[in-house]
Design a protein around this motif. Structure first.
Motif, PDB file in Angstrom:
ATOM      1  N   VAL A  84       0.480  -0.910   0.145  1.00 50.91           N
ATOM      2  CA  VAL A  84       0.244   0.114  -0.238  1.00 50.91           C
ATOM      3  C   VAL A  84       0.914   1.178   0.289  1.00 50.91           C
ATOM      4  O   VAL A  84       1.668   1.470   1.160  1.00 50.91           O
ATOM      5  CB  VAL A  84      -1.155  -0.116   0.931  1.00 50.91           C
ATOM      6  CG1 VAL A  84      -1.572   0.965   1.529  1.00 50.91           C
ATOM      7  CG2 VAL A  84      -2.158  -0.785   1.533  1.00 50.91           C
ATOM      8  N   GLU A  85       0.175   1.743  -1.351  1.00 52.32           N
ATOM      9  CA  GLU A  85       1.435   3.420  -0.800  1.00 52.32           C
ATOM     10  C   GLU A  85       1.015   4.166  -0.087  1.00 52.32           C
ATOM     11  O   GLU A  85       2.142   5.226   0.203  1.00 52.32           O
ATOM     12  CB  GLU A  85       1.201   3.649  -2.226  1.00 52.32           C
ATOM     13  CG  GLU A  85       2.320   2.838  -3.380  1.00 52.32           C
ATOM     14  CD  GLU A  85       2.748   3.055  -4.798  1.00 52.32           C
ATOM     15  OE1 GLU A  85       2.114   4.319  -5.385  1.00 52.32           O
ATOM     16  OE2 GLU A  85       2.290   2.534  -5.431  1.00 52.32           O
ATOM     17  N   SER A  86      -0.139   4.893   0.008  1.00 54.08           N
ATOM     18  CA  SER A  86      -0.789   5.436   0.657  1.00 54.08           C
ATOM     19  C   SER A  86      -0.272   5.735   2.137  1.00 54.08           C
ATOM     20  O   SER A  86      -0.887   4.747   2.950  1.00 54.08           O
ATOM     21  CB  SER A  86      -2.308   5.236   0.527  1.00 54.08           C
ATOM     22  OG  SER A  86      -2.663   6.831   1.569  1.00 54.08           O
ATOM     23  N   LYS A  87      -0.002   6.967   2.841  1.00 53.06           N
ATOM     24  CA  LYS A  87       1.097   6.268   4.243  1.00 53.06           C
ATOM     25  C   LYS A  87      -0.322   6.626   5.526  1.00 53.06           C
ATOM     26  O   LYS A  87      -0.642   5.553   6.059  1.00 53.06           O
ATOM     27  CB  LYS A  87       1.656   7.656   5.152  1.00 53.06           C
ATOM     28  CG  LYS A  87       2.132   7.756   5.965  1.00 53.06           C
ATOM     29  CD  LYS A  87       2.922   8.625   7.060  1.00 53.06           C
ATOM     30  CE  LYS A  87       3.464   8.669   8.149  1.00 53.06           C
ATOM     31  NZ  LYS A  87       2.457   7.958   8.875  1.00 53.06           N
ATOM     32  N   SER A  88      -1.383   6.854   4.603  1.00 54.70           N
ATOM     33  CA  SER A  88      -2.154   7.098   5.146  1.00 54.70           C
ATOM     34  C   SER A  88      -3.201   5.795   5.421  1.00 54.70           C
ATOM     35  O   SER A  88      -3.997   5.657   6.595  1.00 54.70           O
ATOM     36  CB  SER A  88      -3.651   8.391   4.995  1.00 54.70           C
ATOM     37  OG  SER A  88      -4.512   8.548   3.577  1.00 54.70           O
ATOM     38  N   LEU A  89      -3.223   5.218   4.554  1.00 52.63           N
ATOM     39  CA  LEU A  89      -4.255   3.692   4.138  1.00 52.63           C
ATOM     40  C   LEU A  89      -3.557   2.651   5.147  1.00 52.63           C
ATOM     41  O   LEU A  89      -3.883   2.457   5.812  1.00 52.63           O
ATOM     42  CB  LEU A  89      -4.231   3.653   2.839  1.00 52.63           C
ATOM     43  CG  LEU A  89      -4.944   2.168   3.130  1.00 52.63           C
ATOM     44  CD1 LEU A  89      -6.635   2.177   3.109  1.00 52.63           C
ATOM     45  CD2 LEU A  89      -5.037   2.202   1.286  1.00 52.63           C
TER      46      LEU A  89
END
Length: 116
Positions: A84-89
Motif C-alpha cells: 500500500v503506497e498511501s501512508k494514511s491507508l
C-alpha cells in the motif's frame, strides 16, 4: 452475492462471495451486505469493494466501519495489503488490525488468529 458460513475457533464468519466483476459500490450496498450476513463477523475480498473505500479522503471507509461498529459487526477485508503506497491507508490498516474489530489480512486463517 452469496454468503458462505465458515466455522473457526473464534466463531462463525460469513464470507461474502460475488460474481466476476461484481462489487460493493455504494454505502447502501455495503450496509445491506453487512446486515444480511447471519453472523457478526463478515469477510469480503478487497477485489469486491469499490476503490473509493481505499481512498480515505472519500469517507466511504469511515462510514462503513462506523456502521459496522454501531451494529457490533466485525469486518474482515481479504487481500494483499503489503505494498500500500498511501501512508494514511497504511496507518489506517495498522490501527484497524491492532484493535481486531476490522481486519485487513491476506486470508481467513490469519484473520481467525487476529480476531478479538
Amino acid at each position: 452475492m452469496t454468503i458462505k458460513t465458515i466455522e473457526t475457533e473464534k466463531g462463525i464468519i460469513s464470507s461474502l462471495a460475488f460474481e466476476a466483476g461484481e462489487k460493493l459500490n455504494t454505502f447502501s450496498e455495503f450496509f445491506d451486505a453487512l446486515m444480511s450476513a447471519p453472523s457478526h463477523t463478515i469477510s469480503v475480498d478487497k477485489a469486491n469493494i469499490t476503490e473509493r473505500f481505499f481512498d480515505l479522503k472519500t469517507g466511504v471507509a469511515g462510514e462503513i466501519l462506523q456502521k459496522a461498529s454501531n451494529y457490533r459487526k466485525r469486518l474482515i477485508i481479504l487481500g494483499d495489503f503489503e505494498n500500500v503506497e498511501s501512508k494514511s491507508l497504511r496507518d489506517f490498516i495498522y490501527e484497524s488490525n491492532r484493535t481486531g474489530k476490522v481486519l485487513f489480512v491476506e486470508n481467513l486463517e490469519v484473520a481467525a488468529r487476529l480476531l478479538k
